[in-house]
Design a protein around this motif. Structure first.
Motif, PDB file in Angstrom:
ATOM      1  N   GLU A  21       0.846  -1.200   0.000  1.00  0.00           N
ATOM      2  CA  GLU A  21       0.000   0.000   0.000  1.00  0.00           C
ATOM      3  C   GLU A  21       0.883   1.252   0.000  1.00  0.00           C
ATOM      4  N   ASP A  22       1.926   1.248   0.828  1.00  0.00           N
ATOM      5  CA  ASP A  22       2.841   2.391   0.867  1.00  0.00           C
ATOM      6  C   ASP A  22       3.553   2.553  -0.489  1.00  0.00           C
ATOM      7  N   LEU A  23       3.941   1.409  -1.060  1.00  0.00           N
ATOM      8  CA  LEU A  23       4.611   1.437  -2.353  1.00  0.00           C
ATOM      9  C   LEU A  23       3.668   1.979  -3.436  1.00  0.00           C
ATOM     10  N   ARG A  24       2.416   1.528  -3.398  1.00  0.00           N
ATOM     11  CA  ARG A  24       1.426   2.002  -4.355  1.00  0.00           C
ATOM     12  C   ARG A  24       1.183   3.497  -4.175  1.00  0.00           C
ATOM     13  N   LEU A  25       1.077   3.941  -2.927  1.00  0.00           N
ATOM     14  CA  LEU A  25       0.893   5.369  -2.652  1.00  0.00           C
ATOM     15  C   LEU A  25       2.093   6.170  -3.141  1.00  0.00           C
ATOM     16  N   LEU A  26       3.276   5.641  -2.899  1.00  0.00           N
ATOM     17  CA  LEU A  26       4.490   6.307  -3.338  1.00  0.00           C
ATOM     18  C   LEU A  26       4.528   6.389  -4.874  1.00  0.00           C
ATOM     19  N   MET A  27       4.158   5.295  -5.548  1.00  0.00           N
ATOM     20  CA  MET A  27       4.135   5.285  -7.013  1.00  0.00           C
ATOM     21  C   MET A  27       3.070   6.241  -7.542  1.00  0.00           C
ATOM     22  N   ASP A  28       1.894   6.245  -6.903  1.00  0.00           N
ATOM     23  CA  ASP A  28       0.840   7.186  -7.311  1.00  0.00           C
ATOM     24  C   ASP A  28       1.300   8.635  -7.117  1.00  0.00           C
ATOM     25  N   GLN A  29       1.980   8.857  -6.001  1.00  0.00           N
ATOM     26  CA  GLN A  29       2.481  10.212  -5.730  1.00  0.00           C
ATOM     27  C   GLN A  29       3.512  10.623  -6.784  1.00  0.00           C
ATOM     28  N   ARG A  30       4.410   9.705  -7.106  1.00  0.00           N
ATOM     29  CA  ARG A  30       5.407   9.991  -8.138  1.00  0.00           C
ATOM     30  C   ARG A  30       4.730  10.210  -9.498  1.00  0.00           C
ATOM     31  N   LYS A  31       3.722   9.374  -9.777  1.00  0.00           N
ATOM     32  CA  LYS A  31       2.993   9.493 -11.032  1.00  0.00           C
ATOM     33  C   LYS A  31       2.308  10.852 -11.123  1.00  0.00           C
ATOM     34  N   ARG A  32       1.651  11.286 -10.036  1.00  0.00           N
ATOM     35  CA  ARG A  32       1.006  12.603 -10.015  1.00  0.00           C
ATOM     36  C   ARG A  32       2.031  13.717 -10.151  1.00  0.00           C
ATOM     37  N   LYS A  33       3.148  13.549  -9.460  1.00  0.00           N
ATOM     38  CA  LYS A  33       4.222  14.551  -9.539  1.00  0.00           C
ATOM     39  C   LYS A  33       4.739  14.667 -10.973  1.00  0.00           C
ATOM     40  N   ARG A  34       4.950  13.505 -11.608  1.00  0.00           N
ATOM     41  CA  ARG A  34       5.427  13.488 -12.995  1.00  0.00           C
ATOM     42  C   ARG A  34       4.381  14.102 -13.926  1.00  0.00           C
ATOM     43  N   ASN A  38       4.948  17.246 -16.120  1.00  0.00           N
ATOM     44  CA  ASN A  38       4.734  17.217 -17.574  1.00  0.00           C
ATOM     45  C   ASN A  38       3.763  18.314 -18.009  1.00  0.00           C
ATOM     46  N   ARG A  39       2.702  18.515 -17.239  1.00  0.00           N
ATOM     47  CA  ARG A  39       1.746  19.573 -17.562  1.00  0.00           C
ATOM     48  C   ARG A  39       2.412  20.942 -17.513  1.00  0.00           C
ATOM     49  N   GLU A  40       3.220  21.156 -16.503  1.00  0.00           N
ATOM     50  CA  GLU A  40       3.931  22.430 -16.354  1.00  0.00           C
ATOM     51  C   GLU A  40       4.919  22.620 -17.505  1.00  0.00           C
ATOM     52  N   SER A  41       5.613  21.549 -17.879  1.00  0.00           N
ATOM     53  CA  SER A  41       6.550  21.611 -18.992  1.00  0.00           C
ATOM     54  C   SER A  41       5.802  21.908 -20.301  1.00  0.00           C
TER      55      SER A  41
END
Length: 160
Positions: A21-34, A38-41
């Protein structure tokens, strides 16, 4: 052992699911950050493209303005050139006419010098009558006015 392994597996099960669950949250967080990055770029890229387009449009407007100024100057210079060419042609024609008149006067002087002059009281001989005709024809040529095209002579139209 079974009971201890069961406990171990039970205790590791919740830990794994928490860790997953922590790993999934971390991946989701990274995905949202990316995705946000990307949107900002993409936004910055669109802004750069828009600025570049605006700069090009401003450059087009400036070049059109310069082109218009150059064409206007070219038209003015062409008109001035044509005016000067026209005046030059008139002056050449006048110079040719004056040269012709000067030649006629020189011919009269030469003829008079060669024939001892012209005296009105004398009986005209054949040579004298011929000379009188020559002088009259030459005088008619040189007594004609020269036409001018300049604005200064527009009132009279002639140079005397």
């Amino acid at each position: 052992m079974d009971s201890s392994s069961g406990l171990s597996s039970n205790s590791s099960g919740p830990q794994n699911s928490g860790s997953e669950e922590d790993l999934r949250l971390l991946m989701d967080q990274r995905k949202r950050k990316r995705m946000i990055s990307n949107r900002e770029s993409a936004r910055r890229s669109r802004l750069r493209k828009q600025k570049h387009l605006d700069d090009l449009m401003a450059q087009v407007a400036q070049l059109r303005k310069e082109n218009h100024q150059i064409l206007t100057g070219l038209n003015v210079n062409t008109q001035n050139y044509l005016n000067v060419e026209s005046e030059n042609a008139i002056l050449r024609a006048q110079a040719a006419e004056l040269s012709h008149r000067l030649q006629s006067l020189n011919d009269i002087v030469t003829y008079l010098s060669a024939n001892g002059g012209f005296v009105a009281d004398e009986e005209p001989s054949y040579g004298m009558a011929e000379m009188a005709g020559f002088v009259n024809n030459s005088w008619n040529c040189i007594s004609q006015p020269i036409m001018l095209a300049s604005a200064a002579s527009a009132d009279t139209g002639f140079l005397y």
